[in-house]
Design a protein around this motif. Structure first.
Motif, short mmCIF file in Angstrom:
data_model
loop_
_atom_site.label_atom_id
_atom_site.label_comp_id
_atom_site.label_asym_id
_atom_site.label_seq_id
_atom_site.Cartn_x
_atom_site.Cartn_y
_atom_site.Cartn_z
N VAL A 44 0.85 -1.19 0.00
CA VAL A 44 0.00 0.00 0.00
C VAL A 44 0.89 1.24 0.00
N LYS A 45 0.56 2.21 -0.85
CA LYS A 45 1.44 3.36 -1.06
C LYS A 45 1.28 4.47 -0.03
N CYS A 46 0.09 4.58 0.57
CA CYS A 46 -0.20 5.74 1.40
C CYS A 46 -1.09 5.32 2.58
N MET A 47 -0.70 5.72 3.80
CA MET A 47 -1.47 5.37 4.99
C MET A 47 -1.72 6.62 5.82
N TYR A 48 -2.97 6.81 6.23
CA TYR A 48 -3.33 7.87 7.18
C TYR A 48 -3.89 7.19 8.42
N THR A 49 -3.30 7.50 9.58
CA THR A 49 -3.78 6.83 10.79
C THR A 49 -3.74 7.75 11.99
N GLY A 50 -4.56 7.42 12.97
CA GLY A 50 -4.67 8.19 14.21
C GLY A 50 -5.62 7.47 15.14
N HIS A 51 -6.39 8.23 15.91
CA HIS A 51 -7.38 7.69 16.84
C HIS A 51 -6.75 6.59 17.70
N CYS A 52 -7.13 5.34 17.50
CA CYS A 52 -6.69 4.25 18.38
C CYS A 52 -5.32 3.69 18.03
N THR A 53 -4.60 4.30 17.10
CA THR A 53 -3.23 3.86 16.81
C THR A 53 -2.30 4.24 17.95
N GLY A 54 -2.41 5.47 18.42
CA GLY A 54 -1.56 5.95 19.52
C GLY A 54 -0.28 6.59 19.01
N ASP A 55 0.20 7.60 19.71
CA ASP A 55 1.38 8.34 19.28
C ASP A 55 2.64 7.48 19.23
N ARG A 56 2.83 6.64 20.25
CA ARG A 56 4.04 5.79 20.28
C ARG A 56 4.06 4.86 19.08
N ALA A 57 2.92 4.21 18.82
CA ALA A 57 2.86 3.27 17.70
C ALA A 57 3.02 4.02 16.37
N TYR A 58 2.43 5.21 16.29
CA TYR A 58 2.57 5.98 15.05
C TYR A 58 4.04 6.30 14.78
N ASP A 59 4.77 6.70 15.79
CA ASP A 59 6.18 7.04 15.60
C ASP A 59 6.98 5.84 15.11
N ILE A 60 6.66 4.65 15.63
CA ILE A 60 7.34 3.43 15.18
C ILE A 60 7.00 3.15 13.72
N LEU A 61 5.71 3.24 13.38
CA LEU A 61 5.29 3.00 11.99
C LEU A 61 5.96 3.99 11.04
N ASP A 62 6.00 5.25 11.45
CA ASP A 62 6.60 6.28 10.60
C ASP A 62 8.09 6.02 10.38
N SER A 63 8.75 5.51 11.42
CA SER A 63 10.17 5.19 11.29
C SER A 63 10.39 3.98 10.40
N GLU A 64 9.50 2.99 10.53
CA GLU A 64 9.64 1.75 9.76
C GLU A 64 9.17 1.90 8.32
N LEU A 65 8.26 2.86 8.08
CA LEU A 65 7.66 3.02 6.75
C LEU A 65 7.82 4.47 6.28
N PRO A 66 9.05 4.92 6.06
CA PRO A 66 9.28 6.33 5.67
C PRO A 66 8.57 6.68 4.37
N GLY A 67 7.91 7.86 4.40
CA GLY A 67 7.23 8.34 3.20
C GLY A 67 5.86 7.77 2.97
N ILE A 68 5.41 6.87 3.86
CA ILE A 68 4.11 6.23 3.67
C ILE A 68 3.08 6.73 4.69
N MET A 69 3.52 6.94 5.93
CA MET A 69 2.61 7.25 7.02
C MET A 69 2.27 8.74 7.09
N ASN A 70 1.01 9.03 7.42
CA ASN A 70 0.53 10.38 7.68
C ASN A 70 -0.37 10.33 8.90
N LYS A 71 -0.34 11.39 9.73
CA LYS A 71 -1.11 11.39 10.98
C LYS A 71 -2.43 12.13 10.82
N LEU A 72 -3.51 11.50 11.27
CA LEU A 72 -4.82 12.13 11.27
C LEU A 72 -4.91 13.21 12.34
N CYS A 73 -5.73 14.22 12.08
CA CYS A 73 -6.07 15.23 13.08
C CYS A 73 -7.33 15.94 12.62
#
Length: 281
Positions: free
Chosen positions: A245-274
């Motif tokens: 999958v080329k593009c991911m937007y996530t937030g809500h029940c993902t959590g900030d800690r998990a988001y930071d890990i995903l963003d580090s593991e998947l550079p250029g793919i993750m985006n944070k919801l707000c």
């Protein structure tokens, strides 16, 4: 297609947030609402953003938890016509332990809503085409009650509590020029399970018409990783990478800690919801 986040955990200077999710989607000349968060806040934010709740043509509930459905009584009062699409069998029967020190609590849609607004509700069965290019896709992966056990989420069936198998959860999928775009607000059934379910449902079924072999471009929603270990989050990241999958937007029940890990593991793919975020495909 344009998706605007009305409600998420992350507020902005202009918009209040809450534990929940609601997204206003413009698909051609269609106006679609996914979920209503935990209160009428979705409508207040929509007004500030210039998004008309009255013009919503239909609304889809991603799953029957309170933090995605408690705004529906307000929605039905504002919008007098739009139907609500639910998975067949959805009832007021969801419970959860939110804290290990507390007792089991009701976690479902507002009590009485399904009866009061029954003339506005459409129950879907299986893969369902709401209109051209817009589909709901239910879970088809077996054994999801094991996730319910892990998450301490339950269904009340014939007076007995059983582990939730998330039969009430569905993906909302759009056909776009870039590929298929999946919305699944909490992904209780597992992000990669859902990607595979959508790929199977809309990549090989005759009902998908011209969707055959179309790639999944984007995935939007919570991933329910706030309570997972770093190692578990990294494993999910590896599965997402392999899914292509080329593009991911996530937030809500993902959590900030998990988001930071995903963003580090998947550079250029993750985006944070707000709240107020605009996503265009």
């Amino acid at each position: 297609m344009i998706g605007t986040v009305l409600v998420d955990n992350i507020a902005t200077e202009e918009l209040c947030g809450e534990w929940g999710l609601s997204v206003y989607i413009e698909y051609g000349d269609r106006r679609i609402l996914l979920d209503t968060g935990d209160s009428p806040l979705f409508a207040e934010n929509a007004e500030k953003l210039g998004k008309s709740i009255e013009k919503v043509e239909f609304t889809v509930l991603s799953h029957a938890h309170y933090d995605h459905s408690n705004g529906y009584p307000a929605f039905f009062e504002i919008n007098k016509k739009a139907p609500l699409y639910l998975q067949e069998g959805t009832e007021e029967n969801l419970y959860s332990y939110y804290d290990s020190t507390k007792s089991l609590e009701y976690a479902g849609v507002p009590v009485g809503m399904l009866e009061k607004y029954k003339d506005r509700i459409i129950y879907t069965n299986g893969v369902y085409e709401i209109c051209e290019g817009v589909y709901t896709v239910p879970h088809s992966t077996p054994g999801l009650e094991k996730i319910g056990e892990r998450e301490k989420m339950y269904l009340k069936v014939d007076g007995e509590m059983i582990f939730d198998n998330f039969y009430h959860e569905q993906s909302l999928v759009f056909d776009t020029d870039k590929g298929l775009v999946i919305f699944n607000s909490c992904s209780h059934g597992g992000v990669v399970n859902i990607i595979n379910e959508v790929r199977e449902a809309l990549g090989s079924r005759a009902l998908a018409k011209n969707l055959n072999n179309k790639e999944i471009y984007a995935y939007i929603g919570g991933f329910h990783l706030f309570n997972k270990t770093d190692e578990e989050v990294k494993a999910v990241a590896a599965e997402i990478r392999n899914a292509g999958v080329k593009c991911m937007y996530t937030g809500h029940c993902t959590g900030d800690r998990a988001y930071d890990i995903l963003d580090s593991e998947l550079p250029g793919i993750m985006n944070k919801l707000c709240c107020g975020l605009v996503m265009e495909f």
